[in-house]
Design a protein around this motif. Structure first.
Motif, PDB file in Angstrom:
ATOM      1  N   GLY A   1      65.019  57.962  38.495  1.00  0.00           N
ATOM      2  CA  GLY A   1      65.433  58.104  39.894  1.00  0.00           C
ATOM      3  C   GLY A   1      65.590  56.789  40.623  1.00  0.00           C
ATOM      4  O   GLY A   1      66.132  56.761  41.731  1.00  0.00           O
TER       5      GLY A   1
ATOM      6  N   ILE B   1      71.839  54.518  38.253  1.00  0.00           N
ATOM      7  CA  ILE B   1      70.563  55.192  38.531  1.00  0.00           C
ATOM      8  C   ILE B   1      69.840  55.368  37.204  1.00  0.00           C
ATOM      9  O   ILE B   1      70.432  55.788  36.201  1.00  0.00           O
ATOM     10  CB  ILE B   1      70.766  56.520  39.295  1.00  0.00           C
ATOM     11  CG1 ILE B   1      69.451  57.012  39.867  1.00  0.00           C
ATOM     12  CG2 ILE B   1      71.461  57.566  38.453  1.00  0.00           C
ATOM     13  CD1 ILE B   1      69.604  57.901  41.078  1.00  0.00           C
TER      14      ILE B   1
ATOM     15  N   ASN C   1      65.684  50.380  45.536  1.00  0.00           N
ATOM     16  CA  ASN C   1      65.744  51.659  46.249  1.00  0.00           C
ATOM     17  C   ASN C   1      65.927  51.355  47.733  1.00  0.00           C
ATOM     18  O   ASN C   1      65.053  51.592  48.557  1.00  0.00           O
ATOM     19  CB  ASN C   1      64.486  52.476  45.959  1.00  0.00           C
ATOM     20  CG  ASN C   1      64.382  52.792  44.480  1.00  0.00           C
ATOM     21  OD1 ASN C   1      65.369  53.122  43.837  1.00  0.00           O
ATOM     22  ND2 ASN C   1      63.195  52.662  43.926  1.00  0.00           N
TER      23      ASN C   1
ATOM     24  N   PRO D   1      63.661  60.049  49.605  1.00  0.00           N
ATOM     25  CA  PRO D   1      64.346  60.261  48.324  1.00  0.00           C
ATOM     26  C   PRO D   1      64.177  61.715  47.849  1.00  0.00           C
ATOM     27  O   PRO D   1      63.153  62.339  48.109  1.00  0.00           O
ATOM     28  CB  PRO D   1      63.635  59.311  47.362  1.00  0.00           C
ATOM     29  CG  PRO D   1      62.930  58.326  48.228  1.00  0.00           C
ATOM     30  CD  PRO D   1      62.615  59.043  49.504  1.00  0.00           C
TER      31      PRO D   1
ATOM     32  N   PHE E   1      62.820  63.297  41.702  1.00  0.00           N
ATOM     33  CA  PHE E   1      63.503  62.713  40.553  1.00  0.00           C
ATOM     34  C   PHE E   1      64.099  63.813  39.678  1.00  0.00           C
ATOM     35  O   PHE E   1      65.135  63.625  39.065  1.00  0.00           O
ATOM     36  CB  PHE E   1      62.616  61.720  39.793  1.00  0.00           C
ATOM     37  CG  PHE E   1      61.658  62.330  38.826  1.00  0.00           C
ATOM     38  CD1 PHE E   1      62.038  62.588  37.529  1.00  0.00           C
ATOM     39  CD2 PHE E   1      60.359  62.624  39.213  1.00  0.00           C
ATOM     40  CE1 PHE E   1      61.144  63.140  36.622  1.00  0.00           C
ATOM     41  CE2 PHE E   1      59.465  63.168  38.324  1.00  0.00           C
ATOM     42  CZ  PHE E   1      59.856  63.439  37.024  1.00  0.00           C
TER      43      PHE E   1
ATOM     44  N   ILE F   1      67.424  64.623  41.223  1.00  0.00           N
ATOM     45  CA  ILE F   1      68.325  63.484  41.015  1.00  0.00           C
ATOM     46  C   ILE F   1      68.882  63.518  39.598  1.00  0.00           C
ATOM     47  O   ILE F   1      70.101  63.447  39.390  1.00  0.00           O
ATOM     48  CB  ILE F   1      67.587  62.148  41.258  1.00  0.00           C
ATOM     49  CG1 ILE F   1      67.186  62.002  42.720  1.00  0.00           C
ATOM     50  CG2 ILE F   1      68.443  60.960  40.809  1.00  0.00           C
ATOM     51  CD1 ILE F   1      66.221  60.847  42.994  1.00  0.00           C
TER      52      ILE F   1
ATOM     53  N   ARG G   1      70.330  59.787  44.971  1.00  0.00           N
ATOM     54  CA  ARG G   1      68.919  59.568  45.335  1.00  0.00           C
ATOM     55  C   ARG G   1      68.559  60.139  46.705  1.00  0.00           C
ATOM     56  O   ARG G   1      67.479  60.703  46.880  1.00  0.00           O
ATOM     57  CB  ARG G   1      68.569  58.081  45.290  1.00  0.00           C
ATOM     58  CG  ARG G   1      67.088  57.816  45.577  1.00  0.00           C
ATOM     59  CD  ARG G   1      66.708  56.386  45.283  1.00  0.00           C
ATOM     60  NE  ARG G   1      65.341  56.119  45.669  1.00  0.00           N
ATOM     61  CZ  ARG G   1      64.268  56.297  44.901  1.00  0.00           C
ATOM     62  NH1 ARG G   1      64.420  56.762  43.672  1.00  0.00           N
ATOM     63  NH2 ARG G   1      63.058  56.027  45.333  1.00  0.00           N
TER      64      ARG G   1
END
Length: 177
Positions: A13, A28, A80, A88, A91, A94, A123
């Protein structure tokens, strides 16, 4: 082998900023040494300045590749960049969305849909590009500076031009007398 700008190991992520000649490419991290990124045909690690030709393309492919093959000899960092502004996504979400896009050809526009827009949307759910915003700000600043310079030169020409005209008129009157 490339190196990071600091010694940190990416987590799934994380956004990876890769420092190419003249711009940054973004990917990513999805784990196990792999990244997913939006890549126009000219985007690859050894392309050098040629990879800047991506501005000419209107389509790009979503690819999953080993981090080191995307980075090549360039430096990279985990960045990030919008964590202080947006929450965010998980993960898992994502990675799932990134995987669902693999192999797809997506519209590509350096100003509205580039690799940085792609990863920030994954993200944060918000497509943003700071490098585009910086370029626009710099361009606007250069344009503003040029306009100010032109205005100053025009004002100087008007002021000094009118004084020259006064001198010429004065000299012409002296010659008549």
């Amino acid at each position: 082998m490339a190196s990071t700008t600091y010694n940190a190991k990416p987590e799934p992520g994380d956004l990876i900023e890769i420092f190419r000649v003249g711009y940054q490419h973004w990917a990513i991290y999805v784990g196990d040494g792999y990244v997913i990124h939006l890549a126009p045909p000219s985007e690859h690690a050894q392309a050098g300045a040629y990879s800047m030709m991506s501005v000419l393309y209107d389509k790009a492919i979503v690819k999953k590749e080993e981090l080191w093959s995307v980075v090549g000899d360039d430096k990279f960092s985990i960045n990030n960049l919008l964590d202080d502004k947006y929450e965010p996504r998980t993960f898992r979400d994502i990675i799932q969305e990134a995987q669902s896009l693999l192999g797809k050809e997506l519209p590509y526009c350096v100003f509205r849909g580039n690799c940085e827009h792609f990863v920030t949307e994954l993200r944060y759910g918000k497509p943003q590009s700071r490098q585009v915003r910086k370029a626009v700000e710099i361009g606007a600043g250069v344009g503003l500076a040029a306009m100010i310079s032109f205005a100053v030169l025009a004002a100087a020409a008007a002021i000094f031009g009118s004084k020259d005209k006064e001198k010429q008129t004065h000299l012409a009157q002296k010659r008549k007398n």
